[in-house]
Design a protein around this motif. Structure first.
Motif, PDB file in Angstrom:
ATOM      1  N   LYS A   1     -25.266  -1.076  26.805  1.00 41.85           N
ATOM      2  CA  LYS A   1     -23.971  -1.720  25.890  1.00 41.85           C
ATOM      3  C   LYS A   1     -22.920  -0.795  25.995  1.00 41.85           C
ATOM      4  CE  LYS A   1     -27.554  -3.009  22.147  1.00 41.85           C
ATOM      5  NZ  LYS A   1     -27.890  -2.733  20.857  1.00 41.85           N
ATOM      6  N   ASP A   2     -21.887  -1.507  25.671  1.00 45.41           N
ATOM      7  CA  ASP A   2     -20.357  -1.110  25.698  1.00 45.41           C
ATOM      8  C   ASP A   2     -20.347   0.444  25.166  1.00 45.41           C
ATOM      9  OD1 ASP A   2     -20.223  -3.487  27.133  1.00 45.41           O
ATOM     10  OD2 ASP A   2     -18.741  -4.238  25.500  1.00 45.41           O
ATOM     11  N   SER A   3     -20.910   0.649  24.205  1.00 52.48           N
ATOM     12  CA  SER A   3     -20.491   1.814  23.455  1.00 52.48           C
ATOM     13  C   SER A   3     -21.294   3.176  24.270  1.00 52.48           C
ATOM     14  CB  SER A   3     -21.502   2.019  21.941  1.00 52.48           C
ATOM     15  OG  SER A   3     -22.724   1.803  22.430  1.00 52.48           O
ATOM     16  N   CYS A   4     -22.055   3.057  25.190  1.00 49.10           N
ATOM     17  CA  CYS A   4     -22.479   3.889  26.260  1.00 49.10           C
ATOM     18  C   CYS A   4     -22.423   3.824  27.548  1.00 49.10           C
ATOM     19  CB  CYS A   4     -23.927   4.097  25.627  1.00 49.10           C
ATOM     20  SG  CYS A   4     -24.377   4.766  23.953  1.00 49.10           S
TER      21      CYS A   4
ATOM     22  N   GLU B   1     -30.623  -1.865  25.664  1.00 46.02           N
ATOM     23  CA  GLU B   1     -31.537  -3.071  25.105  1.00 46.02           C
ATOM     24  C   GLU B   1     -32.447  -3.493  26.225  1.00 46.02           C
ATOM     25  OE1 GLU B   1     -31.583  -7.667  23.076  1.00 46.02           O
ATOM     26  OE2 GLU B   1     -29.420  -6.451  23.402  1.00 46.02           O
ATOM     27  N   PHE B   2     -33.696  -3.394  26.030  1.00 45.97           N
ATOM     28  CA  PHE B   2     -34.595  -3.792  26.777  1.00 45.97           C
ATOM     29  C   PHE B   2     -34.656  -5.041  26.958  1.00 45.97           C
ATOM     30  CE2 PHE B   2     -36.146   0.621  26.050  1.00 45.97           C
ATOM     31  CZ  PHE B   2     -36.242   1.016  27.350  1.00 45.97           C
ATOM     32  N   SER B   3     -34.572  -5.874  28.299  1.00 44.19           N
ATOM     33  CA  SER B   3     -34.738  -7.149  28.654  1.00 44.19           C
ATOM     34  C   SER B   3     -36.025  -7.707  28.752  1.00 44.19           C
ATOM     35  CB  SER B   3     -34.072  -7.619  30.072  1.00 44.19           C
ATOM     36  OG  SER B   3     -32.621  -6.703  29.996  1.00 44.19           O
ATOM     37  N   THR B   4     -36.603  -7.998  27.321  1.00 41.70           N
ATOM     38  CA  THR B   4     -38.381  -8.151  27.058  1.00 41.70           C
ATOM     39  C   THR B   4     -38.634  -9.381  28.131  1.00 41.70           C
ATOM     40  OG1 THR B   4     -37.892  -7.641  25.082  1.00 41.70           O
ATOM     41  CG2 THR B   4     -39.917  -8.892  25.594  1.00 41.70           C
ATOM     42  N   GLN B   5     -37.738 -10.492  28.336  1.00 37.63           N
ATOM     43  CA  GLN B   5     -38.199 -11.643  28.990  1.00 37.63           C
ATOM     44  C   GLN B   5     -38.383 -11.196  30.528  1.00 37.63           C
ATOM     45  OE1 GLN B   5     -35.913 -15.184  28.492  1.00 37.63           O
ATOM     46  NE2 GLN B   5     -36.802 -16.295  30.121  1.00 37.63           N
ATOM     47  N   ARG B   6     -37.395 -10.346  31.138  1.00 32.98           N
ATOM     48  CA  ARG B   6     -37.361  -9.913  32.348  1.00 32.98           C
ATOM     49  C   ARG B   6     -38.545  -9.213  32.533  1.00 32.98           C
ATOM     50  NH1 ARG B   6     -37.623 -10.022  37.522  1.00 32.98           N
ATOM     51  NH2 ARG B   6     -36.970  -8.104  38.605  1.00 32.98           N
ATOM     52  N   LEU B   7     -38.656  -8.047  31.858  1.00 30.51           N
ATOM     53  CA  LEU B   7     -39.895  -7.114  31.756  1.00 30.51           C
ATOM     54  C   LEU B   7     -41.259  -7.843  32.143  1.00 30.51           C
ATOM     55  CD1 LEU B   7     -38.612  -4.445  29.465  1.00 30.51           C
ATOM     56  CD2 LEU B   7     -39.183  -4.012  31.812  1.00 30.51           C
ATOM     57  N   ASN B   8     -41.658  -8.942  31.087  1.00 32.90           N
ATOM     58  CA  ASN B   8     -42.609  -9.488  31.022  1.00 32.90           C
ATOM     59  C   ASN B   8     -42.738 -10.354  32.202  1.00 32.90           C
ATOM     60  OD1 ASN B   8     -43.642  -8.335  28.673  1.00 32.90           O
ATOM     61  ND2 ASN B   8     -42.723 -10.006  27.522  1.00 32.90           N
TER      62      ASN B   8
END
Length: 463
Positions: free
Chosen positions: A274-277, A355-362
């Protein structure tokens, strides 16, 4: 007033200290950080002197009150000792004499700078350890929250940085919670050695005055006192232990940082920063850089360096106090600040910076051969010796690679050609969800085990 007249110890000397050596010798630029602890320790010492009849009760009260005045002056920015003060202890004593006159000169009765600085450093480190342990708890709480929300999110598990077996993302993150729990416990153990008072050991041999060391220890919240005055003024084991514990905290943060850096790359795409980090490139507008984990990974070496420096300082020191020990503080202070800033940054990063990319991980665990062990286990459960099953599956993987297939792509007929024990349930057995769920041995990645681990973690981090 000349510098020679200003120095408490100067009457022994005939000439003034060279200005460059005075600067070289001074510790006030960094040990001013100990001033609050020095004042607290001095107040306890003054009360003890009065209790033991070494000074009058009225003198003791004047000393305590004046020391508190100095504390308020410092907090309000009105007390800013310069290089001429040499160190924080002389700075306080000089100001004390300015406030209450000759009574201020009695404060150092039955005390040396050697046991004084040892006391200050321990009070400082005790406070900092408690703060770091709280930060570890906050970091663990963030990890636990992410784990709870990702029990059935999968991530490739790696050995040798090669795809090995799929695991629950929750299980992966809980591994770091276990590491930081050891860090939390380790700091608690270090605290036992930090929380011992050297006050009253004097320069090295104790004192002729009838002091009560246990009373000052009680006033300052120490659990015990050093039993040998030589050891009391020269011991820095507690600082080395802390730096060792701090180094392990940084190891664990750096390992997670390394993974996040991989995960955030386009090749992995397991997380989105995210842009904040994150920051961008000065020349490549498309880039988003994982600054926080990279900085944590880089700062780890600083803490390792401070541990090594402290070990080198101590390795050849004869008893008791030596000026070399002035070099214990800057590294210690920097290690404390580095660990605290890295814990804060990583807590923010994990809580709100990625943010974890749930779809990509699965999908990642469904496009490799990390379920090969489960084929061997499937056959072993049907009575085929495991090593025979292992060799058979190795040949199957080789054949699939040559044909551009995954194990899930094989037809039932192809499976049965390999071995008659295969049946339709092979497809369920090698599905990522079943592969993860089946590893239900204690401490494994099976959902039942991870749920229990989450419950156990709650009882630890929220206690």
């Amino acid at each position: 007033m000349t510098q020679q007249q200003q120095q408490t110890w100067s009457q022994r000397f005939e000439t003034s200290l060279h200005p460059a050596i005075a600067v070289f010798n001074a510790s006030i630029p960094f040990d001013i950080q100990l001033i609050e602890y020095d004042l607290t320790g001095s107040q306890a010492h003054a009360r003890m002197l009065a209790k033991c009849g070494i000074i009058s009760s009225q003198e003791g009260e004047k000393l305590v009150t004046a020391l508190e005045q100095i504390r308020q002056e410092y907090r309000q920015g009105e007390f800013n000792p310069g290089i001429d003060a040499e160190d924080v202890h002389f700075a306080v004593e000089h100001r004390l004499v300015e406030i209450i006159g000759d009574i201020g000169k009695k404060l150092h009765t039955a005390r040396s700078r050697n046991d004084q600085v040892g006391t200050d450093t321990r009070l400082y480190l005790r406070d900092q350890i408690q703060q770091i342990r709280q930060q570890l708890r906050e970091f663990q709480q963030v990890l636990l929250k992410i784990a709870e929300n990702n029990l059935e999110t999968f991530i490739p598990g790696y050995t040798h940085l090669q795809r090995a077996q799929p695991v629950s993302l929750a299980h992966h993150l809980l591994a770091y919670l276990e590491m930081t729990q050891r860090d939390w416990e380790r700091l608690g153990d270090v605290l036992k050695r930090v929380n011992i008072s050297p006050l009253g050991c004097g320069a090295l041999a104790g004192t002729t005055f009838p002091i009560d060391r246990h009373y000052t220890a009680e006033l300052l919240g120490f659990a015990d006192v050093y039993k040998n005055s030589l050891d009391g003024v020269s011991d820095r084991d507690f600082a080395i232990e802390f730096l060792g514990a701090a180094s392990l905290i940084m190891v664990h943060l750096s390992r997670l940082s390394e993974e996040i850096i991989f995960w955030a790359s386009q090749e992995f795409s397991f997380v989105t920063l995210k842009d904040s980090c994150a920051t961008g490139s000065s020349i490549m507008p498309q880039k988003k850089n994982p600054d926080v984990p990279e900085l944590v990974r880089g700062k780890t070496g600083r803490v390792f360096g401070h541990l090594q420096a402290m070990l080198v300082i101590m390795k050849g020191l004869p008893l008791a106090y030596n000026k070399d020990l002035q070099e214990d503080k800057e590294g210690l202070f920097d290690a404390v600040n580095t660990v605290k800033s890295c814990l804060q940054a990583m807590t923010i990063l994990m809580a709100e910076g990625l943010e974890f990319s749930t779809q990509r991980l699965n999908s990642a665990v469904d496009e490799d051969y990390s379920n090969a062990t489960d084929v061997a286990d499937y056959l072993a459960a049907k009575g085929v010796p495991f090593r025979e099953a292992y060799n058979l599956v190795g040949k199957v993987v080789r054949t699939c690679l040559a044909g551009g297939k995954l194990l899930k792509d094989l037809t039932l007929e192809e499976w049965r050609e390999l071995h008659p024990a295969f049946d339709e349930d092979i497809y369920q057995a090698i599905s990522p969800k079943q592969v993860v769920a089946a590893r239900n041995s204690f401490g494994g990645t099976g959902f039942t085990q991870v749920k229990q681990a989450i419950l156990a973690a709650h009882s630890i981090v929220n206690s």
